[in-house]
Enzyme design. Structure first.
Site, mmCIF file in Angstrom:
data_model
loop_
_atom_site.group_PDB
_atom_site.id
_atom_site.type_symbol
_atom_site.label_atom_id
_atom_site.label_comp_id
_atom_site.label_asym_id
_atom_site.label_seq_id
_atom_site.Cartn_x
_atom_site.Cartn_y
_atom_site.Cartn_z
ATOM 1 N N GLY A 83 42.660 -11.965 -33.534
ATOM 2 C CA GLY A 83 41.851 -10.819 -33.677
ATOM 3 C C GLY A 83 41.741 -10.603 -35.120
ATOM 4 O O GLY A 83 42.581 -11.011 -36.026
ATOM 5 N N LEU A 84 40.595 -10.041 -35.625
ATOM 6 C CA LEU A 84 40.409 -9.723 -36.887
ATOM 7 C C LEU A 84 41.735 -8.674 -37.823
ATOM 8 O O LEU A 84 42.180 -8.117 -37.138
ATOM 9 C CB LEU A 84 39.280 -8.899 -37.182
ATOM 10 C CG LEU A 84 37.829 -9.579 -36.698
ATOM 11 C CD1 LEU A 84 36.587 -8.648 -36.876
ATOM 12 C CD2 LEU A 84 37.602 -10.830 -37.620
ATOM 13 N N SER A 85 41.599 -8.750 -39.135
ATOM 14 C CA SER A 85 42.518 -7.888 -39.801
ATOM 15 C C SER A 85 42.256 -6.531 -39.455
ATOM 16 O O SER A 85 41.035 -6.270 -39.489
ATOM 17 C CB SER A 85 42.385 -8.288 -41.175
ATOM 18 O OG SER A 85 43.142 -7.322 -42.070
ATOM 19 N N SER A 105 44.938 -15.896 -36.527
ATOM 20 C CA SER A 105 44.662 -17.230 -36.070
ATOM 21 C C SER A 105 43.180 -17.429 -35.615
ATOM 22 O O SER A 105 42.728 -17.388 -34.409
ATOM 23 C CB SER A 105 45.507 -17.507 -34.683
ATOM 24 O OG SER A 105 45.687 -16.282 -34.034
ATOM 25 N N GLY A 138 44.145 -4.485 -34.547
ATOM 26 C CA GLY A 138 45.298 -3.666 -34.192
ATOM 27 C C GLY A 138 46.610 -4.532 -33.582
ATOM 28 O O GLY A 138 47.425 -3.986 -32.635
HETATM 29 P P1 ADP Z 1 46.416 -6.014 -37.540
HETATM 30 O O1 ADP Z 1 47.573 -6.103 -37.384
HETATM 31 O O2 ADP Z 1 45.464 -6.435 -36.495
HETATM 32 O O3 ADP Z 1 45.787 -6.208 -38.788
HETATM 33 P P2 ADP Z 1 46.802 -3.200 -37.517
HETATM 34 O O4 ADP Z 1 47.859 -2.919 -36.219
HETATM 35 O O5 ADP Z 1 47.521 -3.261 -38.866
HETATM 36 O O6 ADP Z 1 45.871 -4.283 -37.257
HETATM 37 O O7 ADP Z 1 45.921 -1.655 -37.684
HETATM 38 C C1 ADP Z 1 44.995 -1.287 -36.535
HETATM 39 C C2 ADP Z 1 44.648 0.052 -37.023
HETATM 40 O O8 ADP Z 1 43.597 0.278 -35.638
HETATM 41 C C3 ADP Z 1 45.646 1.201 -37.081
HETATM 42 O O9 ADP Z 1 45.412 1.960 -37.907
HETATM 43 C C4 ADP Z 1 45.699 1.728 -35.386
HETATM 44 O O10 ADP Z 1 45.927 3.200 -35.346
HETATM 45 C C5 ADP Z 1 44.090 1.624 -35.193
HETATM 46 N N1 ADP Z 1 43.973 1.450 -33.737
HETATM 47 C C6 ADP Z 1 42.857 2.243 -33.055
HETATM 48 N N2 ADP Z 1 42.876 2.024 -31.766
HETATM 49 C C7 ADP Z 1 43.664 0.847 -31.680
HETATM 50 C C8 ADP Z 1 44.238 0.321 -30.360
HETATM 51 N N3 ADP Z 1 43.710 0.514 -29.167
HETATM 52 N N4 ADP Z 1 45.193 -0.522 -30.501
HETATM 53 C C9 ADP Z 1 45.596 -0.827 -31.882
HETATM 54 N N5 ADP Z 1 45.496 -0.115 -32.989
HETATM 55 C C10 ADP Z 1 44.340 0.691 -32.831
#
Ligand code: ADP
Length: 183
Positions: A13-15, A87, A18
Site C-alpha cells: 500500500g501507499l506511504s 512494494s 497504515g
Molecule cells: P505506512 O506504514 O503505510 O506508511 P503509517 O502506519 O506510518 O503508514 O501511517 C498511517 C497513518 O494513518 C497513521 O497516522 C494512522 O493513525 C492513520 N490511520 C487511520 N486509519 C487507519 C487504519 N485503519 N489503519 C492504519 N492506520 C490508520
C-alpha cells in the site's frame, strides 16, 4: 512453540496507508497470545539491509526481493512475519508469493493518494507534490494495486484496531494462530 506455523503477511500500500501502524497492533496482539512475530518494516530495512538503494524500479525490485528472501527464511522456520513495505510492483509481489507458496498472504492496505496526502504522516506528500521528491509512489511513480490479495483493509473507512482485528480473525480462521484465551 514446536508446532508454530510460519506465515508472511505481505502488506502492500501507499506511504501513509497504515502498514506500520497495523503491523505494530498485530504484533502486540500476537505477543499477548505467546506467538512470535518479526516485522520487516520498509523504512527500517532501507536503513540497514537495503542501505544505499534508491527508488528506481531496479532498486525497488532489489529491495523487495531482499525482504522476500528474509521473510522466506523466517517463515519456513515457523516464525510469523509481517512485511510492511510499499512494494508497488505486482510482478515482484507475485514472485514473492511464488517463493513462499501457501505461507504468503497478501494484504492490501488500501487508502487513496488523497487520503494519504491528507494524513501526510511524514510530510513527504507535500514535498512530492512540490516536486522536491522524485519517484514518489502514487504521485510521480507507479503503484500497482493487487488483483488477488487475500484481504483488503480499507483504512479510510475503518480504524487501525478494526484493520488489525480483521487480520487476527483471518489468521485464526486459517488456524495459523491459536484463539485468544478467554479472560
Ligand atoms: P505506512 O506504514 O503505510 O506508511 P503509517 O502506519 O506510518 O503508514 O501511517 C498511517 C497513518 O494513518 C497513521 O497516522 C494512522 O493513525 C492513520 N490511520 C487511520 N486509519 C487507519 C487504519 N485503519 N489503519 C492504519 N492506520 C490508520
Amino acid at each position: 512453540m514446536a508446532d508454530e506455523k510460519g506465515f508472511t503477511l505481505w502488506f502492500t500500500g501507499l506511504s501513509g496507508a497504515g502498514k506500520t501502524t497495523i503491523s505494530k497492533l498485530v504484533g502486540e496482539e500476537l505477543r499477548t497470545r505467546g506467538s512470535k512475530l518479526e516485522i520487516l518494516d520498509g523504512d527500517v530495512i532501507r536503513e540497514n539491509l537495503s542501505k544505499g538503494l534508491g527508488f528506481s524500479k531496479e532498486d525497488r525490485d532489489t529491495n523487495i526481493r531482499r525482504i522476500a528472501f528474509v521473510a522466506d527464511l523466517l517463515s519456513r522456520n515457523g516464525v510469523p512475519v509481517i512485511t510492511a513495505a510499499i512494494s508497488p510492483y505486482r510482478e515482484i509481489r507475485d514472485e514473492s508469493r511464488e517463493l513462499m507458496g501457501e505461507r504468503f498472504i497478501e494484504v492490501f492496505v488500501k487508502a487513496s493518494v488523497e487520503a494519504c496526502a491528507e494524513r501526510d504522516v511524514k510530510g513527504l506528500y507535500k514535498k512530492a507534490f512540490a516536486g522536491e521528491i522524485k519517484e514518489f509512489t502514487g504521485v510521480s511513480d507507479p503503484y500497482e494495486e493487487p488483483l488477488n490479495a487475500e484481504i483488503t483493509l480499507d483504512t479510510e473507512n475503518e480504524s487501525p484496531e478494526e484493520s488489525a482485528g480483521k487480520l487476527i480473525a483471518l489468521l485464526e480462521e486459517r488456524q495459523l494462530i491459536s484463539a485468544a484465551q478467554p479472560a
